[in-house]
Write an enzyme that holds these catalytic residues in place. Sequence first.
Site: not given
Ligand SMILES: C[S@@+](CC[C@H](N)C(=O)[O-])C[C@H]1O[C@@H](n2cnc3c(N)ncnc32)[C@H](O)[C@@H]1O
Length: 398
Positions: A259, A298
């Site tokens: 993450d 998404h």
């Molecule tokens: C909608 S959440 C989904 C989390 C998890 N995979 C789930 O199924 O609930 C999206 C995740 O992407 C992470 N995220 C956002 N930008 C990111 C980046 N540039 N690189 C890696 N992770 C990122 C956020 O911190 C968050 O935990």
Amino acid sequence: MSTSTLTTLLASVRSALATPSSLLPSTSSDQQARLDLIDLLPELNAALIGDTAHLRELAWSAIHVLPLAAISRWKLASHVPLDGEITYHELSSKTGISSPLLKRILRHAMTSRLFLELPSGEISHSPTSRLLVTNDGLAAFVDLHTETALKSIAHTLDALERWPESTDPREGGYSLALGRGGETSVYEEVAKDEGRMVGFGRAMRFFSEGEGYEVGSLVEGYAWGRIGKGVVVDVGGANGFASAAISKAFPELEMVVQDIQDMKVEYPGANIRWMVHDYFTPQPVVGADVYLYRFVFHNLYDEKAVEVLRAAVPALKKKGARILINDECLSEPGKVRWRNERAARGLDAIMLACMSGRERESSDWEGLFEKADPRYKFLSAKIAPQSRLWLIEAEWTG
Ligand SMILES: C[S@@+](CC[C@H](N)C(=O)[O-])C[C@H]1O[C@@H](n2cnc3c(N)ncnc32)[C@H](O)[C@@H]1O
């Protein structure tokens, strides 16, 4: 509908509600009936109140979130004893909010099944308001939506007019709400504050406990067993709850949770490696069997989503690495249950408002892989068993 039909219907509904256990499905046909009833309730309400009142109430619906936002921001639920009562005056001393304002907020909240006012004038919990104290995931979910999302939603149309073609998450309602148009995004702001990061992870975990979003469908719906002793990278995996569930069912797998921030949580017995990684930069875990993206795409418009798929390429082992996406897949209007369509379109609207992202249709998913790299071979997009989420898979053929 004649009066006698109405009277009969009223008596049936009253009798069912008097014994709520009678509404729990015990057979699959009961479950179908339950889901059909849920879909029919808005129709019934509209038929009873009429289209004009339906539209009036829809235009008013945001105002009913205000008391919930106040309860969440001022932690009112945690000051009401779980097994007792409190006066408005005592609640005022504990929270610093005046008694008259508390009375307005809580009496409005009571119309949404939150809290009860006793004949003595004291406040106690309702079964619903108790959950804000006893379920930290639900409390975090409410906080995320009544603080962060609500601010974004209120400014979304202004953002769309100011930056009509933008795919940049900074050019959305949230930066305008903070008075820093174009300078920051939801994720950037959340990432600055450890408490908000923890809350975000909890809210995501809670979301995935909702009916149709359970992580069990990902565990059972994909052939993890085919990999044997292998490596799965959970990209944007938040606090790793999905990886923990997969690891528990398939202990031979090594899960790597990545993450943008360290959101490590201990899952006793789970085989998880943690890694801070920005998914727009080249994937550092080379040669894994599956790169899993659950609820990641998404958040992103197509050009950004394509960048993420390209950033994985340098790590993909020749022939056989899989990209597995666990996400929504939009259907044609009216082709799935009202409740499911409502949830998917609601999520699409949240992505528009908060993330500059979007939900996709099946053909959109295939198009993303094609655009990212012709060496991706799209395998399938199918709904996971007992789920609202889909499993979308491509294989690396490079
Ligand atoms: C909608 S959440 C989904 C989390 C998890 N995979 C789930 O199924 O609930 C999206 C995740 O992407 C992470 N995220 C956002 N930008 C990111 C980046 N540039 N690189 C890696 N992770 C990122 C956020 O911190 C968050 O935990």
